[in-house]
Design a protein around this motif. Structure first.
Motif, PDB file in Angstrom:
ATOM      1  N   GLN A  50      -4.524   9.539  -0.121  1.00 46.50           N
ATOM      2  CA  GLN A  50      -5.265   8.530  -0.895  1.00 46.50           C
ATOM      3  C   GLN A  50      -4.416   7.260  -0.991  1.00 46.50           C
ATOM      4  OE1 GLN A  50      -8.437   9.032  -2.680  1.00 46.50           O
ATOM      5  NE2 GLN A  50      -8.215   6.807  -2.745  1.00 46.50           N
ATOM      6  N   LEU A  83      -4.062   3.729 -12.072  1.00 49.59           N
ATOM      7  CA  LEU A  83      -5.010   3.935 -10.967  1.00 49.59           C
ATOM      8  C   LEU A  83      -5.543   5.370 -10.858  1.00 49.59           C
ATOM      9  CD1 LEU A  83      -2.945   1.947  -8.302  1.00 49.59           C
ATOM     10  CD2 LEU A  83      -4.853   1.090  -9.672  1.00 49.59           C
ATOM     11  N   ALA A  84      -4.690   6.348 -11.141  1.00 42.51           N
ATOM     12  CA  ALA A  84      -5.130   7.745 -11.013  1.00 42.51           C
ATOM     13  C   ALA A  84      -4.435   8.553 -12.112  1.00 42.51           C
ATOM     14  CB  ALA A  84      -4.770   8.296  -9.637  1.00 42.51           C
ATOM     15  N   THR A 112       0.420   5.327   0.135  1.00 41.41           N
ATOM     16  CA  THR A 112      -0.542   6.402   0.363  1.00 41.41           C
ATOM     17  C   THR A 112       0.043   7.698  -0.189  1.00 41.41           C
ATOM     18  OG1 THR A 112      -1.250   5.248   2.359  1.00 41.41           O
ATOM     19  CG2 THR A 112      -1.942   7.547   2.133  1.00 41.41           C
ATOM     20  N   ILE A 144       0.927   4.245 -10.793  1.00 42.47           N
ATOM     21  CA  ILE A 144      -0.345   4.808 -10.299  1.00 42.47           C
ATOM     22  C   ILE A 144      -0.948   5.717 -11.365  1.00 42.47           C
ATOM     23  CG2 ILE A 144      -1.377   6.338  -8.557  1.00 42.47           C
ATOM     24  CD1 ILE A 144       0.771   5.294  -6.579  1.00 42.47           C
ATOM     25  N   ARG A 186      -2.887  13.938  -2.245  1.00 41.39           N
ATOM     26  CA  ARG A 186      -3.536  14.460  -3.445  1.00 41.39           C
ATOM     27  C   ARG A 186      -4.060  15.863  -3.172  1.00 41.39           C
ATOM     28  NH1 ARG A 186      -5.030  10.991  -7.422  1.00 41.39           N
ATOM     29  NH2 ARG A 186      -4.799  12.970  -8.539  1.00 41.39           N
ATOM     30  N   THR A 240       0.838  -1.196   0.000  1.00 45.97           N
ATOM     31  CA  THR A 240       0.000   0.000   0.000  1.00 45.97           C
ATOM     32  C   THR A 240       0.874   1.247   0.000  1.00 45.97           C
ATOM     33  OG1 THR A 240      -1.674  -1.186   1.251  1.00 45.97           O
ATOM     34  CG2 THR A 240      -1.864   1.220   1.207  1.00 45.97           C
ATOM     35  N   TYR A 294      -3.174   3.591  -2.365  1.00 44.02           N
ATOM     36  CA  TYR A 294      -3.201   2.826  -3.616  1.00 44.02           C
ATOM     37  C   TYR A 294      -2.495   1.503  -3.377  1.00 44.02           C
ATOM     38  CZ  TYR A 294      -4.294   7.345  -5.738  1.00 44.02           C
ATOM     39  OH  TYR A 294      -4.874   8.556  -6.037  1.00 44.02           O
ATOM     40  N   GLN A 295      -3.038   0.434  -3.950  1.00 48.60           N
ATOM     41  CA  GLN A 295      -2.417  -0.885  -3.868  1.00 48.60           C
ATOM     42  C   GLN A 295      -1.559  -1.054  -5.118  1.00 48.60           C
ATOM     43  OE1 GLN A 295      -3.206  -2.248  -1.027  1.00 48.60           O
ATOM     44  NE2 GLN A 295      -1.896  -4.041  -1.180  1.00 48.60           N
ATOM     45  N   VAL A 296      -0.247  -1.229  -4.920  1.00 46.52           N
ATOM     46  CA  VAL A 296       0.647  -1.263  -6.085  1.00 46.52           C
ATOM     47  C   VAL A 296       1.543  -2.499  -6.054  1.00 46.52           C
ATOM     48  CG1 VAL A 296       0.730   1.246  -6.374  1.00 46.52           C
ATOM     49  CG2 VAL A 296       2.395   0.120  -4.893  1.00 46.52           C
TER      50      VAL A 296
END
Lengths: 119, 255
Positions: free
Chosen positions: B24, B47-48, B9, B43, B12, B7, B26-28
């Motif tokens: 926020q 993901l974003a 974080t 990411i 943002r 994870t 994120y699982q990476v």
């Protein structure tokens, strides 16, 4: 065209120094000055009122404060000598000798004062 | 990227939508070779897509990808994910205004660099004079301070910069000092005038964390302390010079 920038300023609060071990040690280093103030005031008392000074010398709280002040002075000396090389733009070999010299001088002066105090 | 995940974080902030930054998770995926810059790019790609961050060379040369990793200023391209398996929080460089996500406003830092006049001053040599040779000892005097890549990590490590945003700061001082120590340069008087002020080197209280986080081992804390010494000597020299002038002036009047 009007700007859409809105830079966010992060305020620095009074607890900034608690957040990293390096900052905490820096504050510890700087706080040793408080004990230097204590010793200065106590020595001043010795000049103004020697009898009270001698009477308080055996007080457990004063003994404790003086021991902490000694530890604080040693810590400050150690950090100070560690930082000396940064203020001098000299080759590594010279800096090592200078710091060693500072420690030997401190030890010698401390022993001389200790002997003067005992005898 | 490999099969293992962790994870990350990320802070943002969209200035058009948010009133303040928020975190926020994120699982990476990650492997032994993954660095934080790869993860940020993952990411952004997966993901974003609106995530903003700076990067360029990917090899600790350009100094663009500075971020806070678990509260410590680091270059994303030099931060190995395997060392943070318990998770990490990625935030924009501390003490700088946040423009968007991990992008900060470095204007003040750039202005400080400009104020230091980081170029050779007062050397009247011309190309026909040939190369301006220096001995190894002369180069060694400033070489360490010449390694700065202007990443700004030292500013993000400096609480004095956080408390006083007008502070000249460690990075710019190191750069100015590099030229002051250069045997080819004659501009130290001009730079010392900027350094030897309340918001110059004297705003530094020698926390020393700037040198700890420097990815190029420039030791900006040493540069600031050496500039303090040079500034103090410069002040004493100016006082003595002034006294000498005053004496000469009074003798002149008497005669």
């Amino acid at each position: 065209m009007a700007t859409r920038r809105k830079p966010y300023i992060r305020e620095v609060d009074g607890c900034w120094w608690l957040r990293r071990p390096f900052y905490r040690f820096y504050m510890l280093r700087e706080s040793t000055s408080l004990f230097a103030v204590w010793v200065s005031l106590y020595l001043l008392l010795g000049l103004l009122c020697p009898s009270t000074f001698l009477k308080l010398l055996n007080n457990p709280i004063v003994v404790l404060l003086n021991l902490v002040a000694l530890a604080a002075a040693v810590l400050h000396t150690w950090t100070w000598f560690g930082l000396v090389p940064k203020a001098l733009n000299l080759p590594e070999a010279c800096l090592g000798k200078i710091v060693k010299g500072l420690w030997w001088t401190t030890a010698a002066v401390s022993v001389i004062f200790l002997l003067l105090a005992i005898f | 990227m490999a099969d293992r995940t962790m994870t990350v974080t990320v802070s943002r902030y969209d200035p058009e939508r948010d009133s303040a930054p928020y975190l926020q998770p994120y699982q990476v995926p990650w492997s032994e070779k993954t660095v934080l810059l790869d993860t940020l790019q993952y990411i952004k790609d997966n993901l974003a897509t609106d995530l903003s961050f700076r990067s360029s060379c990917r090899m600790t040369i350009c100094g663009s990808c500075g971020v806070m990793v678990n509260g410590e200023p680091r270059l994303a391209c030099k931060t190995i994910m395997g060392n943070y398996q318990q998770g990490m929080v990625v935030e924009p460089l501390a003490f700088f205004p946040v423009e968007r996500d991990l992008v900060v406003d470095l204007s003040h830092f750039m202005e400080c660099i400009e104020a230091m006049k980081p170029f050779i001053i007062g050397n009247n040599r011309v190309p026909s004079d040939g190369p301006n040779r220096q001995t190894p000892e002369q180069i060694a005097k400033y070489h360490k301070f010449a390694m700065c890549i202007n990443c700004g990590l030292c500013y993000a490590a400096c609480p004095q910069f956080g408390l006083n945003p007008a502070f000249l700061g460690p990075g710019a001082t190191a750069l100015g000092h590099r030229y002051n120590l250069d045997s080819r340069d004659c501009g130290s008087t001009q730079r010392l005038a900027t350094m030897n002020t309340q918001d110059g080197v004297w705003a530094c209280t020698f926390v020393g964390y700037c040198s700890e986080v420097c990815p190029k081992h420039v030791d900006p804390a040493a540069a600031v302390q050496q500039c303090k010494a040079a500034g103090a000597l410069d002040f004493v020299a100016s006082v003595l010079h002034c006294q000498k002038k005053c004496k000469e002036g009074s003798h002149g009047h008497a005669s």
